[in-house]
Every structure is written in structure tokens, then in C-alpha cells.
Motif scaffolding. Sequence first.
Motif, mmCIF file in Angstrom:
data_model
loop_
_atom_site.group_PDB
_atom_site.id
_atom_site.type_symbol
_atom_site.label_atom_id
_atom_site.label_comp_id
_atom_site.label_asym_id
_atom_site.label_seq_id
_atom_site.Cartn_x
_atom_site.Cartn_y
_atom_site.Cartn_z
ATOM 1 N N VAL A 521 -48.341 12.868 -38.948
ATOM 2 C CA VAL A 521 -49.395 13.746 -39.462
ATOM 3 C C VAL A 521 -48.899 15.180 -39.499
ATOM 4 O O VAL A 521 -49.116 15.902 -40.485
ATOM 5 N N LYS A 522 -48.209 15.621 -38.463
ATOM 6 C CA LYS A 522 -47.689 16.990 -38.418
ATOM 7 C C LYS A 522 -46.739 17.258 -39.589
ATOM 8 O O LYS A 522 -46.766 18.337 -40.197
ATOM 9 N N ASP A 523 -45.905 16.270 -39.905
ATOM 10 C CA ASP A 523 -45.005 16.419 -41.052
ATOM 11 C C ASP A 523 -45.802 16.596 -42.343
ATOM 12 O O ASP A 523 -45.457 17.436 -43.195
ATOM 13 N N HIS A 524 -46.872 15.792 -42.485
ATOM 14 C CA HIS A 524 -47.697 15.880 -43.697
ATOM 15 C C HIS A 524 -48.463 17.202 -43.750
ATOM 16 O O HIS A 524 -48.673 17.756 -44.839
ATOM 17 N N VAL A 525 -48.869 17.699 -42.604
ATOM 18 C CA VAL A 525 -49.539 19.004 -42.548
ATOM 19 C C VAL A 525 -48.616 20.087 -43.091
ATOM 20 O O VAL A 525 -49.029 20.943 -43.891
ATOM 21 N N GLU A 526 -47.360 20.055 -42.673
ATOM 22 C CA GLU A 526 -46.395 21.063 -43.136
ATOM 23 C C GLU A 526 -46.120 20.940 -44.633
ATOM 24 O O GLU A 526 -45.968 21.942 -45.334
ATOM 25 N N THR A 527 -46.060 19.698 -45.131
ATOM 26 C CA THR A 527 -45.856 19.478 -46.577
ATOM 27 C C THR A 527 -47.026 20.067 -47.361
ATOM 28 O O THR A 527 -46.833 20.682 -48.420
ATOM 29 N N THR A 528 -48.226 19.895 -46.845
ATOM 30 C CA THR A 528 -49.424 20.411 -47.508
ATOM 31 C C THR A 528 -49.415 21.945 -47.515
ATOM 32 O O THR A 528 -49.679 22.580 -48.548
ATOM 33 N N ARG A 529 -49.084 22.525 -46.387
ATOM 34 C CA ARG A 529 -49.024 23.994 -46.292
ATOM 35 C C ARG A 529 -47.971 24.563 -47.247
ATOM 36 O O ARG A 529 -48.162 25.622 -47.845
ATOM 37 N N ALA A 530 -46.860 23.860 -47.347
ATOM 38 C CA ALA A 530 -45.751 24.341 -48.180
ATOM 39 C C ALA A 530 -46.154 24.460 -49.644
ATOM 40 O O ALA A 530 -45.546 25.219 -50.405
ATOM 41 N N GLU A 531 -47.190 23.707 -50.040
ATOM 42 C CA GLU A 531 -47.657 23.783 -51.434
ATOM 43 C C GLU A 531 -48.647 24.927 -51.620
ATOM 44 O O GLU A 531 -49.111 25.184 -52.724
ATOM 45 N N GLY A 532 -48.964 25.622 -50.516
ATOM 46 C CA GLY A 532 -49.887 26.749 -50.602
ATOM 47 C C GLY A 532 -51.341 26.364 -50.413
ATOM 48 O O GLY A 532 -52.243 27.185 -50.641
ATOM 49 N N ILE A 533 -51.598 25.114 -50.012
ATOM 50 C CA ILE A 533 -52.969 24.654 -49.757
ATOM 51 C C ILE A 533 -53.413 25.152 -48.392
ATOM 52 O O ILE A 533 -52.634 25.142 -47.428
#
Length: 569
Positions: A521-533
Motif C-alpha cells: 500500500v505504501k508503494d501505491h501511495v507514493e505512485t499516486t502522489r508522484a502523479e500529483g494527486i
Amino acid sequence: MATATAAPSPIDDYEVLGPAWIGKPTEHHLFESKKFVLLFGWLDAQVKYVEKYAQVYRSKGYTAIVTVGTSHDWDIIWKYKTQFEEFDSLIAYLNEHGLLEAYGSNHGPSLFGQHPKLVIHSFSNGGMSKIQRLVTALHAKGQQLKRAHIILDSSPGKATVVSWSGYVAALVQNPILKSITYGGAYLIGCLCAVVFDMKKHPISQGIPYIVSEKNENGNIRGPRLFLYSEADDVIQFTDVKDHIETTRAEGIVVEEKMFTTSAHVKHAVDFKEEYWNIKNMTVPVTATPTPIDEYEVLGPAWIGKPAEHHLFESKKFVLLFGWLDAQVKYVEKYAQVYRSKGYTAIVTVCTSHDWGIVWNHKTQFEEFDSLIAYLNEHGLLEAYGSHHGPSLFGQHPKLVIHSFSNGGMSKIQRLVTALHAKGQQLKRAHIILDSSPGRPTVASWSGFMSASVQNPILKSIAYSCAYSVATLGSVVFDFKKYPISQGVPYIVSEKNENGNIRGPRLFLYSEADNVVQFTDVKDHVETTRAEGIVVEEKMFTTSAHVKHAVDFKEEYLNVVDAFLGKHYS
């Protein structure tokens, strides 16, 4: 009383019709023409004993339709014969009284004021076999029984040497002779098990018609109440428990009551008051999907209006996406919270069917048509590619998406791709992600398969076995095609070609989750943030998968409330 056959013996006050007896209500009842019970007696039962149950139903305003499983039925099933003519007059009666519909129909439950209320009450494996024969006869005519409340007394069992020996010995009263009979039957059963293919045994063939609603040759559909006993020597209670879990795994609503000392088909004799109080004709109703009090069934969803008056009650909506094959009553607990805050709750649940569609890359969207029409009618949709702001009061409806586990994620994927196919998308929303997304790893799958096991030792064994199977599966299957892998992009990104959900995300997860690893989940959180969401997150420490609101209720709700009050710019 003679053994039941295709031409049954008459009983006072009953009409003989094909293989059945029809008894009208004995007490005046407002809905006396609207309530029916189909009683399926045990193998070669004397009908006078089954009729005792019919008396109870008739006194409550039901028309009782009594039939009995016979050796003739077992012979037909064993030999795979399609001998349906004997059911013609009974089928005509059922049709005349509105108890049938076209095969494949998915109408709601039998409710007063709509169509007749139907109860199916079956006894032992014999009753199960009679059910099989009736539903296959209906299927041959392109028909099926309407949805019903289904009560299963002392069934289903399994076609084993132990159960067969118990059945033979049950006829003997003397304890010494009973032991001798059991021993002899056991030896014969062992020999027969070598000679005969037990998968062809009528019990083995009948079980799917009780535990599943996905048989190709006909089904009974509705919630099940299993009544069984630890002391049953014919049907082992452990076998019934196994079948209950199989039924639940398909997403069918199940209730159960295990008695402690009653013998086979004797629960109502030894515990009469308790037996009838359990049922009291109030088993939860089910449909496709399962109806809930105060909810409207619409396509794959349940719609619940606000429970409390609210200034903006027509302006606030929450889409709840339940975990894989969840019982809707558990997801509905979250809906209750939203409804108390003035939201209209739209509840839907991911099913194994959804995963099959995603896995096979099918574009099967028709089932969402009525839900999409509802969303459109209430201003929750817009043209695909629009970039309007958030859903604010006074502009357009406030929308919340609250999803649970990887199953909820898959249901989101299916809805947004269905919308995309129509050139539409959901308006911006506050998105809450409980226990997801994960990854399709050997560890996560093993955790999922062993999650329902409570005993620590058995849980470890189950996990190890699942781990071994998953390791082999990872060699055979391409995990990139797995529904979880396909669903993740719809959660962590707003740049998918086939549709998106858009808005700030709140990730709720736990260090103690054995199904969805917190590191994933933490990895997916970072991926989401990286898109500017915009992303918020809350990691719990000890709660299990989809249990954060159970173990930390107040904290969970406070985090959600705080999130919903922000991110409107």
C-alpha cells in the motif's frame, strides 16, 4: 402410510397433484393466496410425518406443497435419466400460481404485494434429490422457481462410507444390534466405494443444487438456513459445516443453527419450540443482489436514502464498493453511518463473476445500465474528459467513493470502464480506500486463503498449503493479467485510457494486514502522489484486513470525517 411415488397416496384435506400433495391454509390469513411452501421430504419418508411440518405452515396462512424424495428419484439420478413427465401437473400448478419465471431471470424476492412469497423447506439428502429433479425438470422447460427462503434440515451430507453406515444403522433401535448393523454396513460401504464412482452417487450430484446458484441445469435461489446437529449419525455435522462455507463463499446469504443432541431429522421433535422460533418465517430475504430493508435494488447495487433529515439530503451520495464476495449486510454497516449523515448510499459488491470478467478481458457492461441511468439522473456523471471541479453543495452533488480491499477496486474498474464505453465518467469525488490496493503475490494470496481460519495452528497449515499452491500457480499464470494487477492503475492513477475515478485519496491500511501487505500500500501511495494527486493516509497497527473500522471505530470515523471536510480547491 405407503411410500411416496409419482402417484402419491391421498391425505385428508390435500389434493394429489403429480408427485405432490397440495394443502390450503387452515387459518384465515390476509395473504393466504400469496404464500406457498414447498416441502421436500427425506428419502422414502412416510408422508404423514412430513405433513406435520405442513400443518405448521398451513396454520400461518401458507399453501403447503408436499413432495417426498424416493428410491425412484435416486435411480433416475444415478442413471442420468431425463424423466420429467411426472412433474408436468405440478409445474403447471406452480406456473398458474405465479411461482415460476423464465430461466435466467433475476427478479427480486417474493414479497407481499408483488408476487407470491415462496419458502422451500427440505429434509435430508432425499429432499435434496427431489429438489434436483424438480429444478432440472423446470430447466428443461426454460423455467425456474422464483426466489425463495430456503430451509435445509439435516442436509446436505456427503456420499461417504461413514454417512451410509449411519443411515443404515439409524433404522435399528437396539444399541447392540445398531453397532452390529453399523459395522456390517461399514464393511459393505468400503467394498462399494472401491467398485462405484461416488461422484455419480445421487448425494454427490445433488449437493451443487443446494450450495450453489451457478448450476447449468437449474437452481434454487435465495438465502439458506441450515439446521443440523452434532448428534446426527447420518449427516455428519462437519460435512454440513463444509457445505455452509462453500455456500457462503459464493456470496449467498446463510444462517445456521447447530443442535447438540437431536438425531437425524429430529430437531423439530426434540427442540420443537426452538426450531420454529429460529425460523419464524423471518429468514433474511435475498436477491441478485440481496435486498435489504429500506433499500432499492438497482442492477448490481442497493440504493439507501438518507436515514436522517439533512439540508442537502438530495445532494450527497456515497458509492460503497464491497470486498470480494462480501455479504452485503457487513458492507451495509458502513452505509448506515453515511445515511445518518444525510448521504444517499449506493452499495455494490465485487463478486467472483467480476473477477472472471476482468481476468478474461471481457467487455460485459449491460448489468450496469440501470445503475448508470440512476447516476446520470442524479447528476453524478459528466462527459468523458471533462475537468470540472469538485462536487460542492450548490453546484452539483457531493460524491464520495468508499472502496474496500482489492475486490472493491475491481468493481470500480468495471464501473468506470462501463461508463467510458458510454462516453461518460463519474464527477470528481473524495475517494477512500480501505485495505487496498495490494499486489498479486504468493504471500498476499496465501494470506487471503488462510484469513478465515481462526485456530493459529490450522491457520499456519492453511497458509503453508496455500503458499505452495500459489508458488506453483505463479509459474503457470501471468500475474500481470490477474484482476488485482489490472485494477491497481484505476486506483493510483487518473491517466487510464479506459476510464478513471478522480479526486483526493485517503488510504486506510494496517501493519497487521496479512492479505494486503502494508508495504505494498505504501508503494501505491507514493505512485499516486508522484502523479500529483492529493493523498492522505492512515496506518493502523493491529487491525486485520478490512477490520480497521471494527477495531478502531472512533478513530476510523474521525479520520474519514476530517478527510471529507477538506480538499475542495
